[in-house]
Design a protein around this motif. Structure first.
Motif, PDB file in Angstrom:
ATOM      1  N   LEU A  64       3.589   3.632  -3.324  1.00 41.62           N
ATOM      2  CA  LEU A  64       4.338   4.107  -3.992  1.00 41.62           C
ATOM      3  C   LEU A  64       4.869   2.628  -4.430  1.00 41.62           C
ATOM      4  O   LEU A  64       5.388   1.800  -3.817  1.00 41.62           O
ATOM      5  CB  LEU A  64       5.653   4.793  -3.443  1.00 41.62           C
ATOM      6  CG  LEU A  64       5.256   6.219  -2.848  1.00 41.62           C
ATOM      7  CD1 LEU A  64       6.568   6.549  -2.201  1.00 41.62           C
ATOM      8  CD2 LEU A  64       4.645   7.203  -3.824  1.00 41.62           C
ATOM      9  N   VAL A  65       4.866   2.537  -5.918  1.00 42.21           N
ATOM     10  CA  VAL A  65       5.319   1.314  -6.547  1.00 42.21           C
ATOM     11  C   VAL A  65       6.319   1.824  -7.363  1.00 42.21           C
ATOM     12  O   VAL A  65       6.432   2.393  -8.412  1.00 42.21           O
ATOM     13  CB  VAL A  65       4.505   0.501  -7.415  1.00 42.21           C
ATOM     14  CG1 VAL A  65       4.864  -0.817  -7.875  1.00 42.21           C
ATOM     15  CG2 VAL A  65       3.304   0.272  -6.410  1.00 42.21           C
ATOM     16  N   PRO A  66       7.797   1.515  -7.155  1.00 45.51           N
ATOM     17  CA  PRO A  66       8.866   1.838  -8.289  1.00 45.51           C
ATOM     18  C   PRO A  66       8.784   1.331  -9.739  1.00 45.51           C
ATOM     19  O   PRO A  66       8.090   0.021  -9.677  1.00 45.51           O
ATOM     20  CB  PRO A  66      10.266   1.304  -7.404  1.00 45.51           C
ATOM     21  CG  PRO A  66       9.943   0.904  -6.245  1.00 45.51           C
ATOM     22  CD  PRO A  66       8.443   0.612  -6.271  1.00 45.51           C
ATOM     23  N   ILE A  87       6.084  -0.423  -2.017  1.00 42.73           N
ATOM     24  CA  ILE A  87       5.943  -1.789  -2.552  1.00 42.73           C
ATOM     25  C   ILE A  87       6.774  -2.115  -3.477  1.00 42.73           C
ATOM     26  O   ILE A  87       6.912  -1.548  -4.529  1.00 42.73           O
ATOM     27  CB  ILE A  87       4.659  -2.216  -2.859  1.00 42.73           C
ATOM     28  CG1 ILE A  87       3.689  -1.999  -1.679  1.00 42.73           C
ATOM     29  CG2 ILE A  87       4.445  -3.523  -3.360  1.00 42.73           C
ATOM     30  CD1 ILE A  87       2.156  -2.408  -1.787  1.00 42.73           C
ATOM     31  N   ASN A  88       7.870  -2.876  -3.172  1.00 44.42           N
ATOM     32  CA  ASN A  88       9.090  -2.824  -4.081  1.00 44.42           C
ATOM     33  C   ASN A  88       9.220  -4.436  -4.662  1.00 44.42           C
ATOM     34  O   ASN A  88      10.088  -4.879  -4.472  1.00 44.42           O
ATOM     35  CB  ASN A  88      10.297  -2.658  -3.247  1.00 44.42           C
ATOM     36  CG  ASN A  88      11.631  -2.764  -4.222  1.00 44.42           C
ATOM     37  OD1 ASN A  88      11.663  -2.049  -4.986  1.00 44.42           O
ATOM     38  ND2 ASN A  88      12.733  -3.349  -3.731  1.00 44.42           N
ATOM     39  N   THR A  89       8.107  -5.040  -5.067  1.00 48.05           N
ATOM     40  CA  THR A  89       8.089  -6.213  -6.017  1.00 48.05           C
ATOM     41  C   THR A  89       7.432  -5.993  -7.259  1.00 48.05           C
ATOM     42  O   THR A  89       7.167  -5.026  -7.847  1.00 48.05           O
ATOM     43  CB  THR A  89       6.940  -6.985  -5.112  1.00 48.05           C
ATOM     44  OG1 THR A  89       5.679  -6.519  -5.377  1.00 48.05           O
ATOM     45  CG2 THR A  89       7.418  -7.274  -3.740  1.00 48.05           C
ATOM     46  N   MET A  90       7.924  -6.971  -8.230  1.00 43.79           N
ATOM     47  CA  MET A  90       7.564  -6.936  -9.482  1.00 43.79           C
ATOM     48  C   MET A  90       6.193  -7.797  -9.727  1.00 43.79           C
ATOM     49  O   MET A  90       5.903  -8.608  -8.678  1.00 43.79           O
ATOM     50  CB  MET A  90       8.575  -8.069 -10.513  1.00 43.79           C
ATOM     51  CG  MET A  90       8.704  -7.667 -11.873  1.00 43.79           C
ATOM     52  SD  MET A  90       9.259  -5.882 -12.172  1.00 43.79           S
ATOM     53  CE  MET A  90       9.308  -6.247 -13.702  1.00 43.79           C
ATOM     54  N   GLY A  91       5.399  -7.413 -10.702  1.00 42.94           N
ATOM     55  CA  GLY A  91       4.088  -8.017 -10.845  1.00 42.94           C
ATOM     56  C   GLY A  91       2.847  -7.790 -10.007  1.00 42.94           C
ATOM     57  O   GLY A  91       1.841  -8.442  -9.932  1.00 42.94           O
ATOM     58  N   GLN A  92       3.085  -6.742  -8.940  1.00 47.44           N
ATOM     59  CA  GLN A  92       1.731  -6.341  -8.194  1.00 47.44           C
ATOM     60  C   GLN A  92       1.155  -5.235  -8.575  1.00 47.44           C
ATOM     61  O   GLN A  92       0.015  -4.881  -8.081  1.00 47.44           O
ATOM     62  CB  GLN A  92       2.568  -6.165  -6.787  1.00 47.44           C
ATOM     63  CG  GLN A  92       2.964  -7.370  -6.238  1.00 47.44           C
ATOM     64  CD  GLN A  92       1.954  -8.366  -5.943  1.00 47.44           C
ATOM     65  OE1 GLN A  92       1.135  -8.247  -5.438  1.00 47.44           O
ATOM     66  NE2 GLN A  92       2.330  -9.634  -6.433  1.00 47.44           N
ATOM     67  N   LEU A  93       1.513  -4.588  -9.658  1.00 50.92           N
ATOM     68  CA  LEU A  93       1.117  -3.212 -10.050  1.00 50.92           C
ATOM     69  C   LEU A  93      -0.367  -3.373 -10.404  1.00 50.92           C
ATOM     70  O   LEU A  93      -1.423  -2.591 -10.116  1.00 50.92           O
ATOM     71  CB  LEU A  93       1.905  -2.685 -11.031  1.00 50.92           C
ATOM     72  CG  LEU A  93       1.563  -0.991 -11.274  1.00 50.92           C
ATOM     73  CD1 LEU A  93       1.746  -0.298  -9.750  1.00 50.92           C
ATOM     74  CD2 LEU A  93       2.674  -0.503 -12.214  1.00 50.92           C
TER      75      LEU A  93
END
Length: 185
Positions: A64-66, A87-93
């Motif tokens: 899950l990616v917010p 996964i709660n990070t920016m730029g990984q999607l």
């Protein structure tokens, strides 16, 4: 601030061309199912927890990616089934999309049901996989081929429809061919 020529910008900037230049090659070892750009509240609402419980029952690694990373103080309150990875990070999607066997994008898990006219790019979500999304009433011209002809994007109108699509799309033997057609397009 606007300019009198702003209405002509679409003649020079094409969303597909912008996304196409950001190509992320698929990874040879797919990780499973990636659900990206979803709104997750802190604490998780009961309706969403029920959906996450159903996703946790799938025989796949589900990530899950917010839509927007949660601050640490809110992240502590987020309780999801242990089998799901958040996964709660920016730029990984994009990297996650490229390693997935199947992606589910956008606001398909919303409190008031499925949201039409979701604003997420099917080009990113189909980097290396099929994609499930909610219904889209007005498909932007740059994405018409993706929705109508690619065979990579599946619009669903309810949770059960999404769950019914997961198994066949995870085992899609035509995926490589569809991705090749997308690249040629």
């Amino acid at each position: 601030m606007s300019h009198k020529f702003d209405k002509y910008v679409h003649d020079f900037i094409d969303c597909y061309k912008i996304n196409a230049c950001r190509f992320v090659p698929p990874i040879n070892n797919p990780s499973g199912l990636v659900i990206g750009n979803i709104k997750i509240k802190s604490p998780v609402d009961d309706f969403q927890l029920a959906i996450f419980d159903q996703l946790a029952s799938l025989p796949y690694h589900v990530i899950l990616v917010p839509r927007h990373p949660l601050p640490d103080n809110e992240l502590e309150k987020v309780c999801i089934p242990q089998k799901l990875e958040l996964i709660n990070t920016m730029g990984q999607l994009e990297k996650l999309y490229s390693s997935a066997k199947l992606t589910i994008m956008g606001r398909v898990f919303s409190e008031n049901g499925f949201k039409p006219d979701d604003d997420h790019s099917p080009i990113e979500a189909t980097i290396g996989s099929n994609t499930i999304c909610g219904p889209v009433d007005k498909i932007p011209p740059a994405y018409e081929w993706m929705y109508a002809n690619s065979g990579l994007v599946y619009q669903c109108s309810c949770l059960q429809e999404i769950l019914d699509h997961v198994e066949p799309l995870m085992a899609d033997r035509y995926l490589t061919h569809k991705l090749r057609r997308k690249k040629e397009w």
